[in-house]
Write an enzyme that holds these catalytic residues in place. Sequence first.
Site, short mmCIF file in Angstrom:
data_model
loop_
_atom_site.label_atom_id
_atom_site.label_comp_id
_atom_site.label_asym_id
_atom_site.label_seq_id
_atom_site.Cartn_x
_atom_site.Cartn_y
_atom_site.Cartn_z
CG ASP A 91 -4.93 11.57 -4.73
OD1 ASP A 91 -3.96 11.90 -5.20
OD2 ASP A 91 -4.91 10.13 -4.12
CG ASP A 121 -1.01 10.62 -8.94
OD1 ASP A 121 -1.14 9.69 -8.04
OD2 ASP A 121 -0.91 10.41 -10.18
CD GLU A 123 2.61 8.48 -5.88
OE1 GLU A 123 2.52 7.29 -6.11
OE2 GLU A 123 2.13 9.17 -6.99
CG HIS A 164 -3.96 3.72 -3.74
ND1 HIS A 164 -3.13 4.63 -3.11
CD2 HIS A 164 -3.68 4.16 -4.97
CE1 HIS A 164 -2.79 5.61 -3.86
NE2 HIS A 164 -3.04 5.20 -5.11
CG ASP A 165 -0.31 2.94 -5.79
OD1 ASP A 165 -1.13 2.74 -6.51
OD2 ASP A 165 0.18 4.03 -5.94
C1 NOJ Z 1 0.11 6.91 -8.32
C2 NOJ Z 1 -1.05 6.57 -7.75
O1 NOJ Z 1 -0.65 6.27 -6.55
C3 NOJ Z 1 -1.50 5.26 -8.42
O2 NOJ Z 1 -2.56 4.65 -8.01
C4 NOJ Z 1 -1.66 5.82 -9.97
O3 NOJ Z 1 -2.19 4.76 -10.74
C5 NOJ Z 1 -0.65 6.57 -10.59
N1 NOJ Z 1 -0.13 7.57 -9.59
C6 NOJ Z 1 -1.30 7.10 -11.58
O4 NOJ Z 1 -1.71 8.31 -11.56
#
Ligand code: NOJ
Length: 552
Positions: free
Chosen positions: A99, A202, A268, A329-330
């Site tokens: 990542d 990311d 992402e 994870h979000d």
């Molecule tokens: C996306 C990530 O998936 C998330 O967990 C993170 O807090 C933010 N980007 C900031 O890097």
Amino acid sequence: MKNKKWWQKAVFYQIYPRSFADSSNNGIGDLQGIIKQLDYLQELGIDAIWLSPIFPSPQEDYGYDVSDYGTINSEYGTMADFDELLEKTHSLGIKIILDMVLNHTSDQHPWFLEARTDRDNPKREWYIWKNGRNKRKKPPNNWKSIIGGSAWEWDKKTQQFYLHQFLPCQPDLNWRNNEVQETMFNYLRFWLDKGIDGFRLDIIHTLFEDSGFRDNPRSWRLLPSANSTAYLFQKPKYTSFLGETINMCTRIRKLIDSYTPERMLVGEATGGPRIFHSLYGKDNDGLNLVFNYKFRDQPFSAKKFKETIQETENILSEPLWPCYFFSNHDKARMISRYRNDEKKSKLLLFLLLTLRGTPFIYYGEELGMHQVKIPKQSLRDPIANLQVMRIPIGKFFGRDGCRTPMQWTSSTRNAGFSSDPNTDPWLPVAKNSPIINVEKQKNDGKSMLTFFKRLIQFRKTKRALTQGSLKFFPVSNRNCLIFERRVETERILVLLNFNKKGIQISNPYPSATKVFSTLNLDISLKTDRLVSLHPFEGLLLSYKGKNNIYAQ
Ligand code: NOJ
């Protein structure tokens, strides 16, 4: 047909290292913990692992606030542990992608600490600084951060604002600065030279912002999948998907394409394919894959899924390749977003693994791990603690509830996550972990885990499923989806019943064979003119033939 690339055929498995397996017994997952579970991953049948960030970090955003891109966070292990992990994983035929957080660093990164010492510091230009409006401490423009509130933070010492598209502790790097570009490319090279198989990038859509700092236009619509109040009232026109961001994706792609064996990039970005397709590049020379957030966010509706998949097929037609997922994870765990209903969850995983595109699975999803309700006082996620996010995401506060320890055994205190059963993990384990865990499910023919393994195994045996085209078939029942995956003469018909009642539908291929069902994994049955689907059943029919007898 030419064989597809490894990352098109692969099933990816996301590991959140802090929560997967704790070998050192301090309640925090680590690399040796992952190494100990490699056999499990191999048995599962996944082809590649995405590791959420493993770099040093003050952990204010649990690794997404990086303070050194060139080494391993000591909580997780050492570089030697990483090398061992990479070597062992590769020897099992499993790939690893890392990542990479290119958009921002931690505010504790030495670069930022230097940058904020004074306005003339050479590192100042590595970040984005602006004076306030009207000589006052009013942010320079209306840009909002993704988690809500202004994207500008006042720096008292140097009397300027700095930009952060995410949390204030995550200052945005200035990608117009050549030294930043060079340095970050060197880090990418460093990990590629080590032999990793690619990167998950990311929030890559926010890499560049408008150089004129124009205000973003207002909007009264909640942007799809903006999981926060951030974009509620503005369109991020000048802060995301800029031409320079797309060009940078192309440059990163060139870099990874210069390596053999082949590496990959998955990005992402927010929204659906209409919004993110530009990241694939004008000539398919950008990112290899971009996560489809619109797909993730659909209600349990055959019609809605069909619309989203068809839209994706139209926009990301060959040679582009979609990327689907339900959990990460979000966001609250998929099964819990659909009322913790195992049948629904099985059906959706079945959909995920039968689409044209690369599927990503989040650790524990294969067990049907539930979203855990964490008492407010134990929340660790900074977002949960921000006032603006006190508006829960559905029933859930913040993101901790989907980051709880992997459930390995029935051991009550930490579900086998730490090697000592008396160790308290960094987040509490689910109360139902004595029922939902690997130990319980691995020998149970009816379990989610068994279902998942068999489906992956079956998928591997059919080129039509891993590489074929996708075509929807018309169906009169609106709770039902039927599509065909096809390579040359190999055809697989995928049927999904989203209804709680059983249904019968006419069979386009009356001489086809039933080869897999979400309810009955091992079957080989000749079909007839009508096919019955039980409540929430997913079914695969296999058929060989050239003619398109049922084309739309
Ligand atoms: C996306 C990530 O998936 C998330 O967990 C993170 O807090 C933010 N980007 C900031 O890097």
